[in-house]
Write an enzyme that holds these catalytic residues in place. Structure first.
Site, PDB file in Angstrom:
ATOM      1  N   ASP A  52       7.823   7.534  -5.119  1.00 46.68           N
ATOM      2  CA  ASP A  52       7.731   8.255  -3.856  1.00 46.68           C
ATOM      3  C   ASP A  52       8.330   7.453  -2.708  1.00 46.68           C
ATOM      4  O   ASP A  52       8.623   6.262  -2.844  1.00 46.68           O
ATOM      5  CB  ASP A  52       6.264   8.548  -3.525  1.00 46.68           C
ATOM      6  CG  ASP A  52       5.651   9.612  -4.414  1.00 46.68           C
ATOM      7  OD1 ASP A  52       6.403  10.435  -4.964  1.00 46.68           O
ATOM      8  OD2 ASP A  52       4.410   9.625  -4.546  1.00 46.68           O
ATOM      9  N   TYR A 113       2.362  -0.849 -13.190  1.00 47.74           N
ATOM     10  CA  TYR A 113       2.393  -0.805 -11.730  1.00 47.74           C
ATOM     11  C   TYR A 113       1.496  -1.891 -11.152  1.00 47.74           C
ATOM     12  O   TYR A 113       0.499  -2.296 -11.759  1.00 47.74           O
ATOM     13  CB  TYR A 113       1.905   0.551 -11.203  1.00 47.74           C
ATOM     14  CG  TYR A 113       2.921   1.662 -11.293  1.00 47.74           C
ATOM     15  CD1 TYR A 113       3.763   1.958 -10.218  1.00 47.74           C
ATOM     16  CD2 TYR A 113       3.033   2.432 -12.440  1.00 47.74           C
ATOM     17  CE1 TYR A 113       4.687   2.991 -10.296  1.00 47.74           C
ATOM     18  CE2 TYR A 113       3.955   3.466 -12.531  1.00 47.74           C
ATOM     19  CZ  TYR A 113       4.778   3.738 -11.452  1.00 47.74           C
ATOM     20  OH  TYR A 113       5.690   4.759 -11.538  1.00 47.74           O
TER      21      TYR A 113
END
Length: 247
Positions: A52, A113
């Site tokens: 994003d 992540y």
């Protein structure tokens, strides 16, 4: 036709995400422009994860098909030179020649992540767009213990965006570790795939545990509620990094 695997690093602060969008600066758009400048071909690159706006990467992976079988060093040097000239905060870390059967998205078996929290009274002067600054003291040990309630195969409806396009909210979270190193708190997450805003939702909910507003049981009850309204705040994208993709 020759297929190449690209490993990328980028600071997502000044990009409207990975995915190419008309009239917006995106990571995909910048890399594809570099490819066009180098090869003269309008090519589409396929990525392991469409990050994003504001999300960073230290180990993003993509693949691209060239008509010519270039030497990997030629591609590597040319793309980095163009990205640097254009002022892009993107680096091609590695280029590999790979079989046509490899797909950066479909062949991935694990995605890693990292979410960074700066936990101190003073705001960040240098890395404001690369961390989530939380001045209130956080109990990282309590956050880690609570995070283990989320590990495993679950319906993560509570922790996914209302706009998530995934067909199923069920995911298997292999790892969610919370560690403090000085003034920073790191959240490490690993799974085959994640839902939209899932890790940022984890971070925001674990913050509630860290300040003592939630218990581990509260977090577990939020998970089982399968209700987006039970999620804590969604943490900002500035702290999130895609660090590694396994194949």
């Amino acid at each position: 036709m020759a297929r190449f695997k690209l490993t990328l690093e980028y600071d997502g602060s000044n990009y409207a995400g990975w995915q190419r969008q008309a009239e917006l600066r995106t990571v995909q758009g910048a890399v594809e422009q570099a490819i066009f400048h180098f090869s003269g071909q309008q090519l589409t690159i396929t990525t392991a994860g469409r990050t994003d706006a504001g999300v960073h990467a230290t180990g993003q992976v993509a693949h691209v098909d060239f008509e010519k079988d270039w030497h990997v060093n030629t591609i590597h040097n040319a793309l980095n030179a163009h990205l640097r000239q254009q002022g892009d905060n993107i680096a091609i870390l590695n280029v590999e020649n790979i079989p046509d059967s490899f797909d950066a998205r479909l062949s991935a078996v694990k995605r890693h992540y990292l979410f960074k929290i700066l936990n101190r009274r003073a705001p960040p002067a240098l890395n404001a767009k690369r961390v989530w600054w939380l001045p209130r003291p956080l109990n990282a040990d309590a956050m880690h213990k609570a995070a283990q309630k989320l590990v495993g195969k679950h319906d993560f409806t509570t922790f996914r965006s209302a706009h998530c396009q995934a067909k199923s909210p069920i995911r298997t979270l292999e790892c969610l570790d919370v560690q403090r190193e000085g003034e920073e708190i790191f959240l490490y997450a690993r799974a085959r795939s994640f839902l939209h805003h899932q890790i940022r939702s984890f971070a925001g909910s674990l913050m509630e545990v860290g300040i003592g507003r939630w218990t581990a049981q509260d977090l577990e009850e939020a998970l089982h509620a399968k209700d987006r309204a039970r999620c804590g705040m969604v943490a900002p994208p500035s702290g999130l990094y895609l660090t590694q993709v396994d194949y």
